[in-house]
Design an enzyme around this catalytic site. Structure first.
Site, short mmCIF file in Angstrom:
data_model
loop_
_atom_site.label_atom_id
_atom_site.label_comp_id
_atom_site.label_asym_id
_atom_site.label_seq_id
_atom_site.Cartn_x
_atom_site.Cartn_y
_atom_site.Cartn_z
N THR A 175 4.02 -1.41 8.64
CA THR A 175 4.16 -2.07 9.95
C THR A 175 2.89 -2.86 10.30
O THR A 175 2.97 -3.93 10.89
CB THR A 175 4.43 -1.00 11.03
OG1 THR A 175 5.66 -0.38 10.72
CG2 THR A 175 4.51 -1.62 12.41
N HIS B 257 3.12 -6.05 8.67
CA HIS B 257 4.06 -6.93 9.40
C HIS B 257 3.37 -7.54 10.63
O HIS B 257 3.61 -8.69 10.98
CB HIS B 257 5.28 -6.15 9.87
CG HIS B 257 6.17 -5.70 8.75
ND1 HIS B 257 6.53 -6.52 7.72
CD2 HIS B 257 6.75 -4.50 8.49
CE1 HIS B 257 7.31 -5.86 6.88
NE2 HIS B 257 7.45 -4.62 7.31
ZN ZN Z 1 3.81 3.45 10.50
#
Ligand code: ZN
Ligand code: ZN
Length: 349
Positions: free
Chosen positions: A46, A49
Site C-alpha cells: 500500500t 501505491h
Molecule cells: Zn499494509
C-alpha cells in the site's frame, strides 16, 4: 523528550516519495488517544501505491500525511479518557479505524465499518519517531512478542482472517501464493488443525519456505496442473477449502476448480480487476462458496494470530526480508520493487 521528531511525510497528491523531516512537531494525543514512541514499522504494498498515486490512493490518502500503518511501539503518554493503556505498555496498531457507530460496528463487524478511516493513510501514521493513535486501535503486546513480530500483526493478520473464514479444522486446504502472507496462512492453517495443507507457488525458493512454515505438500504451479493434483490427492473429490493469496485471476479460477462440491474459496489477495468465472459449472452446480476478507476482526483475529505466533509452525525469520533504518526508506522501496522477498522492516531510533 524534545518537542520535535523525525518522520516521513507524503507532502502532496501525485506520484512522489515521502520526504524526510527532522523537525516535525511531536503530536499531542487527544483525550481518547495515546502517544506512542514507535519502535518498529514495516513497508507495505500500500505504501508503494501511495508513492505511485494509484486509483485507490486518490480516494483514501490525504496529504500532507505521515505514512506508515504497520507498526508497534511503546505508550509514553495517555489522554485523559484512555482507560486500558498506560505509559510503558507495548502496543501494535490496527490500521482500520472503525467509527463505532454504524450498523456494522454495532453488530460486531467493525472490520467492515461503513465510515472507515485509515491509519497512516487518511491520518498521520507511524513512519515517525512518535505517533498519536486512538486507544481503540491499539493492541497490547505481551512480553513474549518481539517488536519484529509485533509489527507483523497488521499485514499478516488478513491472512489469519482468511484462515478463520476457511474454517480449516480437519480439512484439506489449498494455499495459493507463498509470499509472506501466504506463509502466515500456511502456519495459521496448521495451527488451527488443518488435516493437510497443500501450498503452491511458481517460485521454488518460496516452496522451500512453505515447508518450513508447516506445509504438508508443496507444488510448483508452473509445472503441475493444480486441479488434477488436488483431485488425485483426495480420491477425485477435490480440496475442502482453498485460500488464494495471489489475487491472480488464473490462480483464483484454479482454486475454485480444485474445490470439492460445496467447498469454499477465501480470497485474501485482491485482484486488480474483474475475474472471469464459469458460474454455472464451477460454482452453482457444485454449490461452491466464494468469499474474501476485509482486514482483521478486532480483536479476535489478533488473538488468533498471537496463537499462531506461539505455535511451532510460525517462524518470523522466514517472513522478514531485511531490516532498515527509517532513514534508508528508499533502499527498502528499491528492494521491494526489485522483488527481494520478505517483509521489509524499519528500525525507528
Ligand atoms: Zn499494509
Ligand atoms: Zn462503523
Amino acid at each position: 523528550m524534545s518537542d520535535t521528531m523525525f518522520g516521513l511525510k507524503k507532502e502532496q497528491k501525485g506520484t512522489c516519495a515521502p520526504v524526510w523531516h527532522d523537525d516535525l512537531p511531536i503530536p499531542e494525543p487527544k483525550d481518547d488517544e495515546v502517544l506512542v514512541k514507535v519502535n518498529r514499522a514495516a513497508l507495505c504494498g500500500t505504501d508503494i501505491h501511495i508513492i505511485d498515486w494509484d486509483k485507490w490512493s486518490r480516494i483514501w490518502v490525504k496529504p500532507p500525511v505521515i505514512m506508515g500503518h504497520e507498526a508497534c511501539g511503546e505508550v509514553v503518554l495517555a489522554g485523559k479518557n484512555v482507560k486500558d493503556r498506560k505509559p510503558g505498555d507495548r502496543v501494535a496498531f490496527e490500521s482500520h479505524i472503525p467509527c463505532g457507530k454504524c450498523p456494522m460496528c454495532l453488530s460486531g463487524k467493525s472490520n467492515m465499518c461503513m465510515n472507515m478511516s485509515l491509519f497512516g493513510v487518511g491520518r498521520d501514521g507511524a513512519f515517525a519517531e512518535y505517533v498519536a493513535a486512538p486507544e481503540k486501535i491499539t493492541y497490547k503486546l505481551t512480553d513474549d512478542i518481539s517488536d519484529d513480530v509485533g509489527c507483523l500483526f497488521e499485514p499478516m493478520g488478513s491472512g489469519i482472517r482468511g484462515v478463520e473464514k476457511a474454517e480449516v479444522e480437519g480439512k484439506n486446504v489449498l494455499v495459493s501464493g507463498c509470499g509472506a502472507i501466504g506463509l502466515t496462512v500456511i502456519a495459521g492453517a496448521k495451527t488451527f488443525g488443518a488435516e493437510k495443507v497443500i501450498a503452491c507457488d511458481i517460485l521454488p525458493e518460496r516452496l522451500k519456505d512453505a515447508e518450513k512454515m508447516g506445509a504438508d505438500i508443496t507444488v510448483n504451479s508452473s509445472e503441475t496442473d493444480i486441479i488434477s493434483f488436488c483431485r488425485d490427492l483426495t480420491g477425485g473429490l477435490g480440496v475442502d477449502a482453498a485460500i488464494d493469496v495471489t489475487g491472480a485471476p488464473p490462480a483464483i479460477v484454479n482454486g475454485i476448480k480444485a474445490l470439492k462440491n460445496g467447498g469454499r474459496l477465501v480470497g485474501v489477495g485482491f485482484p486488480s480487476g474483474e475475474v472471469g468465472l464459469d458460474l454455472t459449472n464451477d460454482v452453482y452446480y457444485r454449490e461452491v462458496e466464494i468469499t474474501g476478507v476485509c482486514g482483521r476482526r478486532i480483536w479476535e483475529t489478533w488473538d488468533n494470530f498471537a496463537k499462531v505466533m506461539r505455535s511451532p509452525y510460525f517462524d518470523a525469520s522466514v517472513i522478514i526480508g531485511g531490516t532498515y533504518a527509517l532513514h534508508d526508506f528508499e533502499k527498502a522501496v528499491d528492494a521491494y520493487r526489485a522483488g527481494v522477498p520478505g517483509k521489509k522492516l524499519f528500525r525507528i531510533e
